[in-house]
Design a protein around this motif. Sequence first.
Motif, PDB file in Angstrom:
ATOM      1  N   GLU A 118      -6.675  -8.199  -8.349  1.00 53.00           N
ATOM      2  CA  GLU A 118      -7.486  -7.104  -8.438  1.00 53.00           C
ATOM      3  C   GLU A 118      -6.746  -5.725  -8.346  1.00 53.00           C
ATOM      4  OE1 GLU A 118     -10.644  -8.864  -5.215  1.00 53.00           O
ATOM      5  OE2 GLU A 118      -8.998  -7.449  -4.472  1.00 53.00           O
ATOM      6  N   TRP A 119      -5.603  -5.650  -7.989  1.00 56.32           N
ATOM      7  CA  TRP A 119      -4.741  -4.536  -8.036  1.00 56.32           C
ATOM      8  C   TRP A 119      -4.145  -4.409  -9.539  1.00 56.32           C
ATOM      9  CZ3 TRP A 119       0.934  -5.121  -8.694  1.00 56.32           C
ATOM     10  CH2 TRP A 119       1.716  -3.998  -8.582  1.00 56.32           C
ATOM     11  N   LEU A 120      -3.669  -5.561 -10.151  1.00 59.01           N
ATOM     12  CA  LEU A 120      -3.154  -5.532 -11.321  1.00 59.01           C
ATOM     13  C   LEU A 120      -4.001  -5.204 -12.322  1.00 59.01           C
ATOM     14  CD1 LEU A 120      -0.549  -5.961 -12.892  1.00 59.01           C
ATOM     15  CD2 LEU A 120      -0.997  -8.233 -13.247  1.00 59.01           C
ATOM     16  N   GLY A 121      -5.442  -5.736 -11.997  1.00 56.06           N
ATOM     17  CA  GLY A 121      -6.413  -5.455 -13.145  1.00 56.06           C
ATOM     18  C   GLY A 121      -6.881  -4.235 -12.968  1.00 56.06           C
ATOM     19  N   LEU A 122      -6.827  -3.380 -11.773  1.00 60.99           N
ATOM     20  CA  LEU A 122      -7.154  -1.969 -11.560  1.00 60.99           C
ATOM     21  C   LEU A 122      -6.223  -1.103 -12.285  1.00 60.99           C
ATOM     22  CD1 LEU A 122      -8.549   0.530 -10.118  1.00 60.99           C
ATOM     23  CD2 LEU A 122      -6.962   0.118  -8.365  1.00 60.99           C
ATOM     24  N   ALA A 168       0.920  -1.099   0.026  1.00 55.75           N
ATOM     25  CA  ALA A 168      -0.001   0.099   0.103  1.00 55.75           C
ATOM     26  C   ALA A 168       0.948   1.198   0.225  1.00 55.75           C
ATOM     27  CB  ALA A 168      -0.901   0.040   1.207  1.00 55.75           C
ATOM     28  N   VAL A 169       1.884   1.270   0.908  1.00 51.93           N
ATOM     29  CA  VAL A 169       2.846   2.508   0.927  1.00 51.93           C
ATOM     30  C   VAL A 169       3.539   2.641  -0.407  1.00 51.93           C
ATOM     31  CG1 VAL A 169       4.776   3.633   2.222  1.00 51.93           C
ATOM     32  CG2 VAL A 169       2.935   2.198   3.612  1.00 51.93           C
ATOM     33  N   LEU A 170       4.034   1.425  -0.945  1.00 51.57           N
ATOM     34  CA  LEU A 170       4.728   1.568  -2.165  1.00 51.57           C
ATOM     35  C   LEU A 170       3.875   2.160  -3.416  1.00 51.57           C
ATOM     36  CD1 LEU A 170       6.685  -1.889  -2.257  1.00 51.57           C
ATOM     37  CD2 LEU A 170       7.867   0.458  -1.815  1.00 51.57           C
ATOM     38  N   ASN A 171       2.754   1.868  -3.165  1.00 50.12           N
ATOM     39  CA  ASN A 171       1.693   2.423  -4.312  1.00 50.12           C
ATOM     40  C   ASN A 171       1.610   4.043  -4.125  1.00 50.12           C
ATOM     41  OD1 ASN A 171       0.083   0.469  -6.181  1.00 50.12           O
ATOM     42  ND2 ASN A 171       0.426  -0.453  -4.472  1.00 50.12           N
ATOM     43  N   LEU A 172       1.685   4.404  -3.018  1.00 53.14           N
ATOM     44  CA  LEU A 172       1.360   5.833  -2.748  1.00 53.14           C
ATOM     45  C   LEU A 172       2.669   6.380  -3.161  1.00 53.14           C
ATOM     46  CD1 LEU A 172      -0.165   6.189   0.826  1.00 53.14           C
ATOM     47  CD2 LEU A 172      -0.892   6.648  -1.546  1.00 53.14           C
ATOM     48  N   GLY A 216      -4.537   6.471  -9.147  1.00 54.99           N
ATOM     49  CA  GLY A 216      -4.353   5.135  -9.268  1.00 54.99           C
ATOM     50  C   GLY A 216      -3.686   4.560  -8.000  1.00 54.99           C
ATOM     51  N   ALA A 217      -2.604   5.498  -7.434  1.00 51.36           N
ATOM     52  CA  ALA A 217      -1.905   5.184  -6.186  1.00 51.36           C
ATOM     53  C   ALA A 217      -2.899   5.243  -4.952  1.00 51.36           C
ATOM     54  CB  ALA A 217      -0.907   6.156  -5.943  1.00 51.36           C
ATOM     55  N   TRP A 218      -3.745   6.075  -4.782  1.00 55.51           N
ATOM     56  CA  TRP A 218      -4.500   6.440  -3.866  1.00 55.51           C
ATOM     57  C   TRP A 218      -5.589   5.138  -3.930  1.00 55.51           C
ATOM     58  CZ3 TRP A 218      -4.801   7.859   0.954  1.00 55.51           C
ATOM     59  CH2 TRP A 218      -6.182   7.980   1.638  1.00 55.51           C
ATOM     60  N   GLY A 219      -6.206   4.732  -5.020  1.00 53.54           N
ATOM     61  CA  GLY A 219      -6.994   3.744  -5.058  1.00 53.54           C
ATOM     62  C   GLY A 219      -6.435   2.127  -4.620  1.00 53.54           C
ATOM     63  N   SER A 220      -5.075   2.201  -5.103  1.00 50.69           N
ATOM     64  CA  SER A 220      -4.357   0.925  -4.901  1.00 50.69           C
ATOM     65  C   SER A 220      -4.103   0.855  -3.434  1.00 50.69           C
ATOM     66  CB  SER A 220      -3.108   0.939  -5.759  1.00 50.69           C
ATOM     67  OG  SER A 220      -3.357   0.788  -7.037  1.00 50.69           O
ATOM     68  N   TYR A 221      -3.960   2.047  -2.698  1.00 51.70           N
ATOM     69  CA  TYR A 221      -3.528   2.273  -1.547  1.00 51.70           C
ATOM     70  C   TYR A 221      -4.785   1.678  -0.596  1.00 51.70           C
ATOM     71  CZ  TYR A 221      -2.891   3.973   3.365  1.00 51.70           C
ATOM     72  OH  TYR A 221      -2.965   4.038   4.858  1.00 51.70           O
ATOM     73  N   LEU A 222      -5.872   2.246  -0.908  1.00 46.33           N
ATOM     74  CA  LEU A 222      -7.370   1.967  -0.231  1.00 46.33           C
ATOM     75  C   LEU A 222      -7.883   0.488  -0.409  1.00 46.33           C
ATOM     76  CD1 LEU A 222      -9.403   4.883  -1.292  1.00 46.33           C
ATOM     77  CD2 LEU A 222      -8.230   4.362   0.798  1.00 46.33           C
ATOM     78  N   SER A 249      -4.261 -17.751  -1.182  1.00 50.85           N
ATOM     79  CA  SER A 249      -5.530 -17.614  -2.157  1.00 50.85           C
ATOM     80  C   SER A 249      -5.841 -16.138  -1.735  1.00 50.85           C
ATOM     81  CB  SER A 249      -6.732 -18.334  -1.321  1.00 50.85           C
ATOM     82  OG  SER A 249      -7.824 -18.250  -2.241  1.00 50.85           O
ATOM     83  N   HIS A 250      -5.770 -15.666  -0.832  1.00 53.06           N
ATOM     84  CA  HIS A 250      -6.296 -14.171  -0.545  1.00 53.06           C
ATOM     85  C   HIS A 250      -5.142 -13.194  -1.066  1.00 53.06           C
ATOM     86  CE1 HIS A 250      -7.098 -10.381   1.835  1.00 53.06           C
ATOM     87  NE2 HIS A 250      -8.246 -11.204   1.958  1.00 53.06           N
ATOM     88  N   LEU A 251      -4.064 -13.512  -1.255  1.00 56.14           N
ATOM     89  CA  LEU A 251      -2.815 -12.885  -1.825  1.00 56.14           C
ATOM     90  C   LEU A 251      -3.074 -12.891  -3.367  1.00 56.14           C
ATOM     91  CD1 LEU A 251      -0.293 -10.973  -1.629  1.00 56.14           C
ATOM     92  CD2 LEU A 251       0.887 -12.921  -1.700  1.00 56.14           C
ATOM     93  N   THR A 252      -3.290 -13.753  -3.864  1.00 59.72           N
ATOM     94  CA  THR A 252      -3.252 -14.130  -5.084  1.00 59.72           C
ATOM     95  C   THR A 252      -4.682 -13.131  -5.712  1.00 59.72           C
ATOM     96  OG1 THR A 252      -2.599 -16.240  -5.248  1.00 59.72           O
ATOM     97  CG2 THR A 252      -3.971 -15.644  -7.149  1.00 59.72           C
ATOM     98  N   GLN A 253      -5.767 -13.175  -5.159  1.00 63.89           N
ATOM     99  CA  GLN A 253      -7.039 -12.547  -5.394  1.00 63.89           C
ATOM    100  C   GLN A 253      -6.700 -10.989  -5.265  1.00 63.89           C
ATOM    101  OE1 GLN A 253     -10.435 -13.266  -3.288  1.00 63.89           O
ATOM    102  NE2 GLN A 253     -11.355 -11.143  -3.361  1.00 63.89           N
ATOM    103  N   THR A 254      -5.931 -10.541  -4.346  1.00 65.18           N
ATOM    104  CA  THR A 254      -5.484  -9.005  -4.014  1.00 65.18           C
ATOM    105  C   THR A 254      -4.516  -8.611  -5.092  1.00 65.18           C
ATOM    106  OG1 THR A 254      -6.043  -9.422  -1.804  1.00 65.18           O
ATOM    107  CG2 THR A 254      -4.909  -7.471  -2.341  1.00 65.18           C
ATOM    108  N   MET A 255      -3.660  -9.387  -5.623  1.00 60.34           N
ATOM    109  CA  MET A 255      -2.814  -9.076  -6.623  1.00 60.34           C
ATOM    110  C   MET A 255      -3.447  -9.062  -7.889  1.00 60.34           C
ATOM    111  SD  MET A 255       0.446  -8.769  -5.347  1.00 60.34           S
ATOM    112  CE  MET A 255       1.401  -8.984  -7.039  1.00 60.34           C
TER     113      MET A 255
END
Length: 205
Positions: A115-119, A34-38, A75-81, A107-113
């Motif tokens: 969602e983030w990459l798709g965003l 989250a911080v790296l995205n910011l 995008g950075a703020w959305g990724s952080y959230l 599984s949770h990390l795969t889903q989140t990654m």
Amino acid sequence: MNNKLFTFLDPLLGYIDNGRFFREPFRWLYVIFAVLNLLFPIFILAKVIEMDFFKYAEGKLILAFILLFIILCAGAWGSYLLWMNRKNKLKEAIQEENEFIAIPVVSHLTQTMGEWLGLYIGVIGTLCSVVIAIFAANEIRYILPIPSGMFFLMPIYGFLIVVFARLLAELYRALAVIANNTRKLTKTEAKAEAKLEDIEDIEEI
């Protein structure tokens, strides 16, 4: 003294078995992402300034970069959230009574990654491509000889990434649920058989 010698690892092993060993580091990993995205837009801005872009670039290119920077900030703020929201829900993915703990975490990390990459590809990539196509189509054509229409497929790419990442994550999760339920069912059957044996012993007496 002998007891302490053989049991001093019990707290650590219990920490691993109850899921906190997996959950807490992954929660911190989510915070780091989250911080790296910011920080990403700031890094891009610093690199552009280092290259003296604003000194030598044309006015329309400077305007294009400003718009791109705004999109990257959004995008950075959305990724952080996104990462912080998923961090808070990570605890729900791990139940202390479950024996199989690592699978739900992965599984949770795969889903989140996904969602983030798709965003980033589906939304941020599309918006950036539109800005580039409007303000710098001629310049970018010599750098990336790709048909401009390809950029507008990015929403489809982003959607497919989210879908397939979710599918993979649910397959992992289904395996964990089946394994945990099978284990619970086995324990329940063992307890039932033990009670039945106790009843038979009492009847024999």
